[in-house]
Write a protein that holds these residues in place. Structure first.
Motif, PDB file in Angstrom:
ATOM      1  N   LYS A 138       0.824  -1.208   0.000  1.00 50.86           N
ATOM      2  CA  LYS A 138       0.000   0.000   0.000  1.00 50.86           C
ATOM      3  C   LYS A 138       0.857   1.257   0.000  1.00 50.86           C
ATOM      4  O   LYS A 138       0.567   2.233  -0.699  1.00 50.86           O
ATOM      5  N   ARG A 139       1.922   1.263   0.793  1.00 45.92           N
ATOM      6  CA  ARG A 139       2.790   2.440   0.848  1.00 45.92           C
ATOM      7  C   ARG A 139       3.485   2.655  -0.496  1.00 45.92           C
ATOM      8  O   ARG A 139       3.641   3.799  -0.949  1.00 45.92           O
ATOM      9  N   ARG A 140       3.871   1.574  -1.156  1.00 47.64           N
ATOM     10  CA  ARG A 140       4.522   1.695  -2.464  1.00 47.64           C
ATOM     11  C   ARG A 140       3.597   2.344  -3.473  1.00 47.64           C
ATOM     12  O   ARG A 140       3.982   3.253  -4.209  1.00 47.64           O
ATOM     13  N   MET A 141       2.335   1.899  -3.533  1.00 42.35           N
ATOM     14  CA  MET A 141       1.391   2.458  -4.492  1.00 42.35           C
ATOM     15  C   MET A 141       1.012   3.884  -4.124  1.00 42.35           C
ATOM     16  O   MET A 141       0.818   4.725  -4.997  1.00 42.35           O
ATOM     17  N   ALA A 142       0.903   4.170  -2.839  1.00 40.79           N
ATOM     18  CA  ALA A 142       0.576   5.536  -2.414  1.00 40.79           C
ATOM     19  C   ALA A 142       1.649   6.505  -2.877  1.00 40.79           C
ATOM     20  O   ALA A 142       1.354   7.609  -3.340  1.00 40.79           O
ATOM     21  N   ALA A 143       2.910   6.083  -2.786  1.00 38.06           N
ATOM     22  CA  ALA A 143       4.006   6.946  -3.232  1.00 38.06           C
ATOM     23  C   ALA A 143       3.967   7.125  -4.744  1.00 38.06           C
ATOM     24  O   ALA A 143       4.267   8.208  -5.263  1.00 38.06           O
ATOM     25  N   GLN A 203      -0.395  -9.368  -3.118  1.00 40.85           N
ATOM     26  CA  GLN A 203      -0.714  -8.151  -2.369  1.00 40.85           C
ATOM     27  C   GLN A 203      -0.341  -6.907  -3.159  1.00 40.85           C
ATOM     28  O   GLN A 203      -0.958  -5.847  -2.989  1.00 40.85           O
ATOM     29  N   LEU A 204       0.664  -7.004  -4.030  1.00 42.37           N
ATOM     30  CA  LEU A 204       1.053  -5.861  -4.850  1.00 42.37           C
ATOM     31  C   LEU A 204      -0.069  -5.475  -5.807  1.00 42.37           C
ATOM     32  O   LEU A 204      -0.372  -4.294  -5.996  1.00 42.37           O
ATOM     33  N   CYS A 205      -0.704  -6.478  -6.408  1.00 40.11           N
ATOM     34  CA  CYS A 205      -1.820  -6.208  -7.320  1.00 40.11           C
ATOM     35  C   CYS A 205      -3.034  -5.686  -6.558  1.00 40.11           C
ATOM     36  O   CYS A 205      -3.740  -4.787  -7.033  1.00 40.11           O
ATOM     37  N   GLU A 206      -3.270  -6.259  -5.386  1.00 37.87           N
ATOM     38  CA  GLU A 206      -4.409  -5.822  -4.578  1.00 37.87           C
ATOM     39  C   GLU A 206      -4.245  -4.367  -4.156  1.00 37.87           C
ATOM     40  O   GLU A 206      -5.205  -3.577  -4.208  1.00 37.87           O
ATOM     41  N   THR A 209      -4.941  -2.070  -7.113  1.00 34.67           N
ATOM     42  CA  THR A 209      -6.375  -1.904  -7.377  1.00 34.67           C
ATOM     43  C   THR A 209      -7.012  -0.939  -6.380  1.00 34.67           C
ATOM     44  O   THR A 209      -7.817  -0.079  -6.744  1.00 34.67           O
ATOM     45  N   GLU A 210      -6.642  -1.080  -5.107  1.00 34.33           N
ATOM     46  CA  GLU A 210      -7.184  -0.183  -4.079  1.00 34.33           C
ATOM     47  C   GLU A 210      -6.752   1.262  -4.336  1.00 34.33           C
ATOM     48  O   GLU A 210      -7.542   2.195  -4.138  1.00 34.33           O
ATOM     49  N   ALA A 211      -5.510   1.441  -4.777  1.00 34.42           N
ATOM     50  CA  ALA A 211      -5.022   2.800  -5.059  1.00 34.42           C
ATOM     51  C   ALA A 211      -5.780   3.409  -6.232  1.00 34.42           C
ATOM     52  O   ALA A 211      -6.111   4.599  -6.220  1.00 34.42           O
ATOM     53  N   PHE A 212      -6.073   2.602  -7.257  1.00 36.00           N
ATOM     54  CA  PHE A 212      -6.845   3.091  -8.400  1.00 36.00           C
ATOM     55  C   PHE A 212      -8.218   3.569  -7.940  1.00 36.00           C
ATOM     56  O   PHE A 212      -8.689   4.639  -8.340  1.00 36.00           O
ATOM     57  N   ALA A 213      -8.876   2.765  -7.105  1.00 36.18           N
ATOM     58  CA  ALA A 213     -10.202   3.126  -6.614  1.00 36.18           C
ATOM     59  C   ALA A 213     -10.148   4.420  -5.812  1.00 36.18           C
ATOM     60  O   ALA A 213     -11.029   5.280  -5.928  1.00 36.18           O
TER      61      ALA A 213
END
Length: 282
Positions: A138-143, A203-206, A209-213
């Protein structure tokens, strides 16, 4: 990776011909490169900063041919040039050009990044549990999306935000595009830099997807992933905002409804995402 060091040109050429690229610990040459450019790039990798003349002497080919390959590497962003610092008495003419590989150029010879990342995440899971892996993802995608949040917020419709997100992902190396499918947009990522790691850690894909939403402001549905063996990572983005907010309605109107100060409107039922047709996304 083998080190050819200061071996003569015939030994270098023989080594390159004798061993497949995979055994050399390197990526295969790009289409149209030919073995000579790969040898030139390897010389710059091992001896750089190095002059074209030095490369030519080591490989036993003309300096003109070497410069042509070096210029192509520079044009492709795989090498860069700086002038040599003269020592002692300054002679005539311009300082010699020294060539070095960029990070993109070094990628020709492969990295063990995927193996390292998988090992690190496995260690993290063993030491701190699966939740720690999810938090990292989650932190990776948020960044990643934070750099593009302002541009995404400027989109007035779901389709506009999806297109902005596709452009942002492309700049991050995901080769993304969108297409309209009637009930919404399909966001297609034709490349995934972390596909091999994501195959072991979904978990990386999940988290993606959450970051896109989150940045699109609407529930999205992942239909396919490269990590799972599909041709592209495909996400369905419906054309109805979350909580019944339809396209065209302003943020102020939405907030007013939430506060009960606007006229009541019938809540539009969200349209379920269409099933993936199984075909290769465009």
């Amino acid at each position: 990776m083998k080190n050819v060091g200061s071996s003569p040109a015939d030994a270098t050429a023989g080594w390159a011909a004798a061993e497949p690229a995979a055994q050399q610990g390197q990526a295969a040459p790009n289409a149209g490169d030919g073995p000579t450019r790969q040898l030139v790039a390897r010389m710059v990798l091992e001896q750089g900063p190095v002059t074209a003349v030095a490369v030519a002497e080591h490989l036993g080919i003309s300096a003109t041919a070497v410069r042509r390959h070096l210029d192509a590497l520079v044009a492709d962003g795989e090498a860069w040039v700086r002038e040599s610092t003269r020592r002692g008495r300054r002679g005539r003419g311009r300082p010699a050009k020294l060539f070095l590989l960029t990070e993109s150029g070094r990628a020709r010879f492969g990295h063990a990044y995927d193996d390292l990342a998988v090992s690190a995440l496995r260690f993290l899971a063993e030491q701190s549990g699966e939740q720690a892996v999810r938090s990292f993802a989650k932190r990776r995608m948020a960044a990643l999306v934070e750099h593009h949040r302002e541009a995404l917020a400027a989109g007035e419709t779901v389709a506009e935000r999806a297109r902005v997100l596709a452009d942002a992902l492309t700049r991050e190396g995901y080769a993304a595009s969108t297409r309209n499918v009637g009930s919404g947009e399909q966001l297609c990522q034709h490349h995934c830099p972390v596909a091999h790691v994501a195959a072991d850690f979904p978990q990386l894909c999940e988290a993606e997807t959450e970051a896109f939403a989150e940045v699109l402001g609407i529930h999205v549905q992942r239909l396919a992933t490269i990590a799972n063996g599909d041709a592209a990572c495909t996400t369905h983005v419906p054309n109805v905002w979350s909580e019944g907010r339809v396209e065209g309605r302003s943020e102020a109107d939405h907030d007013a409804v939430e506060q009960g100060t606007a006229e009541r409107e019938p809540k539009q039922q969200e349209t379920a995402p269409i099933p993936h047709d199984g075909g290769e996304p465009v």
